[in-house]
Motif scaffolding. Sequence first.
Motif, PDB file in Angstrom:
ATOM      1  N   ARG A   1      30.655  48.490  41.388  1.00 11.14           N
ATOM      2  CA  ARG A   1      30.705  49.583  40.346  1.00 11.14           C
ATOM      3  C   ARG A   1      30.879  49.165  39.146  1.00 11.14           C
ATOM      4  N   VAL A   2      31.618  48.006  38.722  1.00  9.56           N
ATOM      5  CA  VAL A   2      31.771  47.782  37.339  1.00  9.56           C
ATOM      6  C   VAL A   2      30.598  46.948  36.846  1.00  9.56           C
ATOM      7  N   LEU A   3      29.773  46.145  37.901  1.00 10.14           N
ATOM      8  CA  LEU A   3      28.609  45.527  37.529  1.00 10.14           C
ATOM      9  C   LEU A   3      27.668  46.654  36.978  1.00 10.14           C
ATOM     10  N   LYS A   4      27.571  47.602  37.774  1.00  6.89           N
ATOM     11  CA  LYS A   4      26.627  48.869  37.429  1.00  6.89           C
ATOM     12  C   LYS A   4      26.931  49.496  35.903  1.00  6.89           C
ATOM     13  N   LYS A   5      28.157  49.579  35.614  1.00  9.38           N
ATOM     14  CA  LYS A   5      28.641  50.454  34.333  1.00  9.38           C
ATOM     15  C   LYS A   5      28.404  48.977  33.230  1.00  9.38           C
ATOM     16  N   GLN A   6      28.553  47.845  33.680  1.00  6.53           N
ATOM     17  CA  GLN A   6      28.556  46.939  32.533  1.00  6.53           C
ATOM     18  C   GLN A   6      27.230  46.444  32.278  1.00  6.53           C
ATOM     19  N   PHE A   7      26.172  46.484  33.206  1.00  8.86           N
ATOM     20  CA  PHE A   7      24.954  45.804  33.145  1.00  8.86           C
ATOM     21  C   PHE A   7      23.804  46.957  33.409  1.00  8.86           C
ATOM     22  N   ARG A   8      23.605  47.652  32.532  1.00  8.52           N
ATOM     23  CA  ARG A   8      22.745  48.890  32.468  1.00  8.52           C
ATOM     24  C   ARG A   8      21.303  48.247  32.794  1.00  8.52           C
ATOM     25  N   GLY A   9      20.484  48.966  33.642  1.00  9.21           N
ATOM     26  CA  GLY A   9      19.286  48.468  33.662  1.00  9.21           C
ATOM     27  C   GLY A   9      19.020  47.281  34.629  1.00  9.21           C
ATOM     28  N   VAL A  10      20.069  46.950  34.975  1.00  5.62           N
ATOM     29  CA  VAL A  10      20.014  45.509  35.831  1.00  5.62           C
ATOM     30  C   VAL A  10      20.466  45.902  37.392  1.00  5.62           C
ATOM     31  N   ILE A  11      19.405  45.422  38.236  1.00  4.61           N
ATOM     32  CA  ILE A  11      19.534  45.778  39.881  1.00  4.61           C
ATOM     33  C   ILE A  11      20.415  44.634  40.353  1.00  4.61           C
ATOM     34  N   PHE A  12      21.443  44.702  41.026  1.00  8.79           N
ATOM     35  CA  PHE A  12      22.227  43.893  41.669  1.00  8.79           C
ATOM     36  C   PHE A  12      21.709  44.024  43.264  1.00  8.79           C
ATOM     37  N   ASP A  13      21.171  42.926  43.771  1.00  3.05           N
ATOM     38  CA  ASP A  13      20.808  43.136  45.253  1.00  3.05           C
ATOM     39  C   ASP A  13      21.832  42.628  46.233  1.00  3.05           C
ATOM     40  N   SER A  14      22.562  41.784  45.785  1.00  2.00           N
ATOM     41  CA  SER A  14      23.622  41.269  46.672  1.00  2.00           C
ATOM     42  C   SER A  14      24.839  41.041  45.905  1.00  2.00           C
ATOM     43  N   VAL A  15      25.975  41.279  46.372  1.00  2.00           N
ATOM     44  CA  VAL A  15      27.423  40.783  45.886  1.00  2.00           C
ATOM     45  C   VAL A  15      28.092  40.323  47.056  1.00  2.00           C
ATOM     46  N   ARG A  16      28.498  38.966  46.986  1.00  2.00           N
ATOM     47  CA  ARG A  16      29.356  38.352  47.791  1.00  2.00           C
ATOM     48  C   ARG A  16      30.610  37.842  47.445  1.00  2.00           C
ATOM     49  N   ILE A  17      31.535  38.252  48.195  1.00  2.00           N
ATOM     50  CA  ILE A  17      32.790  37.642  47.769  1.00  2.00           C
ATOM     51  C   ILE A  17      33.514  36.728  48.878  1.00  2.00           C
ATOM     52  N   ARG A  18      33.896  35.689  48.578  1.00  2.00           N
ATOM     53  CA  ARG A  18      34.647  34.632  49.224  1.00  2.00           C
ATOM     54  C   ARG A  18      36.073  34.481  48.836  1.00  2.00           C
ATOM     55  N   GLU A  19      36.779  34.221  49.723  1.00  2.00           N
ATOM     56  CA  GLU A  19      38.318  33.808  49.221  1.00  2.00           C
ATOM     57  C   GLU A  19      38.377  32.277  49.189  1.00  2.00           C
ATOM     58  N   GLY A  20      39.070  31.777  48.285  1.00  2.72           N
ATOM     59  CA  GLY A  20      39.236  30.509  48.104  1.00  2.72           C
ATOM     60  C   GLY A  20      40.441  30.040  47.317  1.00  2.72           C
ATOM     61  N   ILE A  21      40.612  28.683  47.157  1.00  3.88           N
ATOM     62  CA  ILE A  21      41.706  28.058  46.455  1.00  3.88           C
ATOM     63  C   ILE A  21      41.194  27.210  45.204  1.00  3.88           C
TER      64      ILE A  21
ATOM     65  N   HIS B   1      41.557  24.313  41.934  1.00  2.00           N
ATOM     66  CA  HIS B   1      42.002  23.044  41.649  1.00  2.00           C
ATOM     67  C   HIS B   1      43.594  23.319  41.370  1.00  2.00           C
ATOM     68  N   ASP B   2      44.081  24.120  41.289  1.00  2.00           N
ATOM     69  CA  ASP B   2      45.526  24.309  40.922  1.00  2.00           C
ATOM     70  C   ASP B   2      46.163  24.902  42.292  1.00  2.00           C
ATOM     71  N   ASP B   3      45.711  24.912  43.348  1.00  4.75           N
ATOM     72  CA  ASP B   3      46.027  25.684  44.525  1.00  4.75           C
ATOM     73  C   ASP B   3      46.427  27.032  44.409  1.00  4.75           C
ATOM     74  N   ASP B   4      45.816  27.711  43.627  1.00  2.59           N
ATOM     75  CA  ASP B   4      45.937  29.275  43.422  1.00  2.59           C
ATOM     76  C   ASP B   4      44.788  29.867  44.141  1.00  2.59           C
ATOM     77  N   GLY B   5      45.053  31.102  44.667  1.00  2.06           N
ATOM     78  CA  GLY B   5      44.100  31.897  45.275  1.00  2.06           C
ATOM     79  C   GLY B   5      43.046  32.392  44.354  1.00  2.06           C
ATOM     80  N   VAL B   6      42.027  32.460  44.699  1.00  2.00           N
ATOM     81  CA  VAL B   6      40.903  33.012  43.861  1.00  2.00           C
ATOM     82  C   VAL B   6      39.602  33.552  44.661  1.00  2.00           C
ATOM     83  N   LEU B   7      39.021  34.252  43.966  1.00  2.92           N
ATOM     84  CA  LEU B   7      37.865  35.003  44.529  1.00  2.92           C
ATOM     85  C   LEU B   7      36.603  34.411  43.913  1.00  2.92           C
TER      86      LEU B   7
END
Length: 96
Positions: free
Chosen positions: A13-33, A35-41
């Motif tokens: 939803r935010v991609l569509k709003k911020q990047f008008r006229g761009v087609i997003f074919d795929s969005v993939r989210i992986r959970e990770g850690i 280098h500071d051992d903090d959780g990230v996406l």
Amino acid sequence: MTHLDKLERIVRRVLKKQFRGVIFDSVRIREGIDHDDDGVLYVRAVFRSDAPLDVNARVGFVRHLRPHLRRLDEDRFPIMSFVSRDDLSERETLNT
């Protein structure tokens, strides 16, 4: 619907709003850690566009995304990767 599915919907939803006229074919989210051992996406967005992505929109994207993530009690930092569909290697697919 899983938590990651909800996050993906928000990112799209935010991609569509911020990047008008761009087609997003795929969005993939992986959970990770990080280098500071903090959780990230790790967020990978595969796009199609006749022109390069707007640099200002890319740089400021996380700032627009984070308030939406916080509403889902998601405090992990999203590390964005924007990949042109044309730049995908032959071995890669939209879902890798």
